[in-house]
Design an enzyme around this catalytic site. Structure first.
Site, PDB file in Angstrom:
ATOM      1  N   CYS A  25     -11.812  28.291  42.386  1.00 49.40           N
ATOM      2  CA  CYS A  25     -12.657  27.401  43.175  1.00 49.40           C
ATOM      3  C   CYS A  25     -12.152  27.311  44.606  1.00 49.40           C
ATOM      4  O   CYS A  25     -10.951  27.181  44.848  1.00 49.40           O
ATOM      5  CB  CYS A  25     -12.689  26.013  42.546  1.00 49.40           C
ATOM      6  SG  CYS A  25     -13.613  25.951  40.997  1.00 49.40           S
ATOM      7  N   ALA A  57     -16.156  29.319  39.828  1.00 46.89           N
ATOM      8  CA  ALA A  57     -17.112  28.544  39.046  1.00 46.89           C
ATOM      9  C   ALA A  57     -18.299  28.155  39.926  1.00 46.89           C
ATOM     10  O   ALA A  57     -18.126  27.490  40.951  1.00 46.89           O
ATOM     11  CB  ALA A  57     -16.435  27.299  38.479  1.00 46.89           C
ATOM     12  N   TYR A 182     -14.482  21.573  31.292  1.00 47.14           N
ATOM     13  CA  TYR A 182     -15.821  21.410  31.837  1.00 47.14           C
ATOM     14  C   TYR A 182     -16.833  21.321  30.690  1.00 47.14           C
ATOM     15  O   TYR A 182     -16.464  21.273  29.524  1.00 47.14           O
ATOM     16  CB  TYR A 182     -16.106  22.523  32.843  1.00 47.14           C
ATOM     17  CG  TYR A 182     -15.136  22.452  34.017  1.00 47.14           C
ATOM     18  CD1 TYR A 182     -15.024  21.287  34.774  1.00 47.14           C
ATOM     19  CD2 TYR A 182     -14.299  23.516  34.336  1.00 47.14           C
ATOM     20  CE1 TYR A 182     -14.113  21.191  35.825  1.00 47.14           C
ATOM     21  CE2 TYR A 182     -13.389  23.432  35.383  1.00 47.14           C
ATOM     22  CZ  TYR A 182     -13.297  22.268  36.121  1.00 47.14           C
ATOM     23  OH  TYR A 182     -12.393  22.165  37.142  1.00 47.14           O
ATOM     24  N   ARG A 324      -3.722  32.720  41.151  1.00 43.45           N
ATOM     25  CA  ARG A 324      -2.832  32.342  42.251  1.00 43.45           C
ATOM     26  C   ARG A 324      -2.020  33.526  42.767  1.00 43.45           C
ATOM     27  O   ARG A 324      -1.741  33.625  43.971  1.00 43.45           O
ATOM     28  CB  ARG A 324      -1.915  31.206  41.798  1.00 43.45           C
ATOM     29  CG  ARG A 324      -2.645  29.881  41.596  1.00 43.45           C
ATOM     30  CD  ARG A 324      -1.741  28.851  40.930  1.00 43.45           C
ATOM     31  NE  ARG A 324      -2.385  27.554  40.803  1.00 43.45           N
ATOM     32  CZ  ARG A 324      -3.193  27.211  39.807  1.00 43.45           C
ATOM     33  NH1 ARG A 324      -3.471  28.085  38.855  1.00 43.45           N
ATOM     34  NH2 ARG A 324      -3.732  25.998  39.757  1.00 43.45           N
TER      35      ARG A 324
END
Length: 365
Positions: A25, A57, A182, A324
């Protein structure tokens, strides 16, 4: 030959290596529309040498955004904005592009992480969140509204409409987001799903929505497009979603024609207790792969080329997804190829940068 740099097929989508840039994100959209940040961000990741880049997302409707700055794909405006980014990336890179379609459920209407990540009050632009049951994420969050059966049907249509938009603007792959606490994960876990209708109670019922959305996507899209699912293999909370239930879901997805499963964990509950360490989620991918036959992506603190190579060579997973690590080093695949004696795609404008000791690193095709 490096196993990490060997080809792989996700359904009918052929990839030249097993390195995937995972969705991350960015909280940088304008009312759902992609911006110049997405062009810069995705542009340099597309030159990384990875075989597949999956976008962050992407909300299938405005209520499904994690934050007001989330990327979306729900109308002509958001489609056109994202199409411009995709066209630019494809002009300069051969990388396959995927998009993760999502709905945040009760974790929607929050600030970006750098602003604290807390729930946004209605008077400050927040909105009513929805979920399988009216259970708040924590004491600081408002309780969501439980979705009705009619709203669930409309939600499935929203996923299909977004997927068709993604197909139209040139994506090669759809990833259904059923992880990280989610909405679809909320339906899967008994910690967040206390419904008493056909979408709650038994494991079969809790899996129903994820399977219905997947099946609707698979039926709506051509077989040239790969369709996969990202899951959290465990909630890391006693009595929650766990590895055995993930295997059962994987078996059902395999039977429904799923092309791959992207195995992460956690994100559902603030009570989670995660044992973090290098490759800590790889055993989940290994078990699901072995017990379902699904092509599995491993993710989570995979940072070294030799580590990634061993995961593939040992049969623990079929592909490595970097998040990352790719932000920290957008040329990670180049450096991995150099260490493992493999070749990688690189733009001709950069061919001159090959270090003397790794001449031949870039595939000149």
């Amino acid at each position: 030959m490096s196993q990490l740099f060997s080809p792989i097929a996700l359904g009918n989508l052929e990839l030249e290596n097993r390195i995937v840039i995972a969705p991350m994100c960015q909280y940088s959209a304008d009312e759902g529309a992609a911006t110049s940040w997405h062009t810069v961000h995705l542009g340099h990741l597309a030159l990384s040498g990875a075989a597949l880049l999956i976008l962050e997302a992407t909300a299938v409707n405005p209520v499904g955004r994690i934050s007001p700055q989330d990327l979306g794909l729900w109308d002509d405006r958001t489609e056109q904005a994202l199409a411009a980014v995709v066209d630019t990336v494809k002009k300069h890179s051969p990388i396959a592009l995927g998009i993760q379609l999502a709905h945040a459920g009760r974790k929607a209407s929050t600030q970006p992480p750098w602003s604290g990540g807390g729930a946004i009050a209605a008077e400050k632009g927040g909105w009513e969140t929805v979920a399988p049951s009216a259970l708040a994420y924590d004491d600081a969050s408002p309780a969501p509204r439980a979705l009705s059966i009619d709203e669930i049907a409309a939600l499935i249509d929203d996923f299909v409409t977004a997927a068709r938009r993604a197909q139209r603007i040139g994506f090669n792959l759809i990833e259904l987001h059923a992880a990280h606490g989610y909405l679809l994960h909320q339906f899967l876990s008994p910690l967040t799903n206390q419904r008493e209708d056909r979408y709650g109670g038994s494991l079969e019922n809790r899996m129903r929505l994820t399977l219905e959305v997947f099946q609707a996507l698979r039926q709506a899209l051509p077989l040239t497009m790969a369709v996969g699912v990202r899951i959290s293999a465990t909630d890391w909370v006693d009595g929650g979603w766990d590895e055995a239930q993930s295997v059962a879901l994987g078996q059902a997805l395999k039977a429904a024609g799923c092309d791959y499963i992207h195995v992460s964990s956690g994100g559902l509950s603030p009570q989670q207790r995660i044992s973090v360490g290098p490759g800590y989620q790889v055993p989940f991918a290994k078990k699901i792969r072995q017990e379902t036959g699904l092509t599995a992506f491993a993710v989570g603190m995979i940072t070294e080329p030799e580590q990634a190579e061993a995961i593939i060579a040992n049969g623990d997973a079929d592909a490595i997804a970097l998040a990352r690590a790719a932000l920290y080093d957008p040329r990670w695949p180049w450096h991995a190829a150099a260490k493992l004696g493999a070749q990688v795609q690189g733009p001709k404008q950069y061919w001159r940068c090959e270090p003397h000791e790794v001449k031949g690193l870039f595939r000149r095709t």
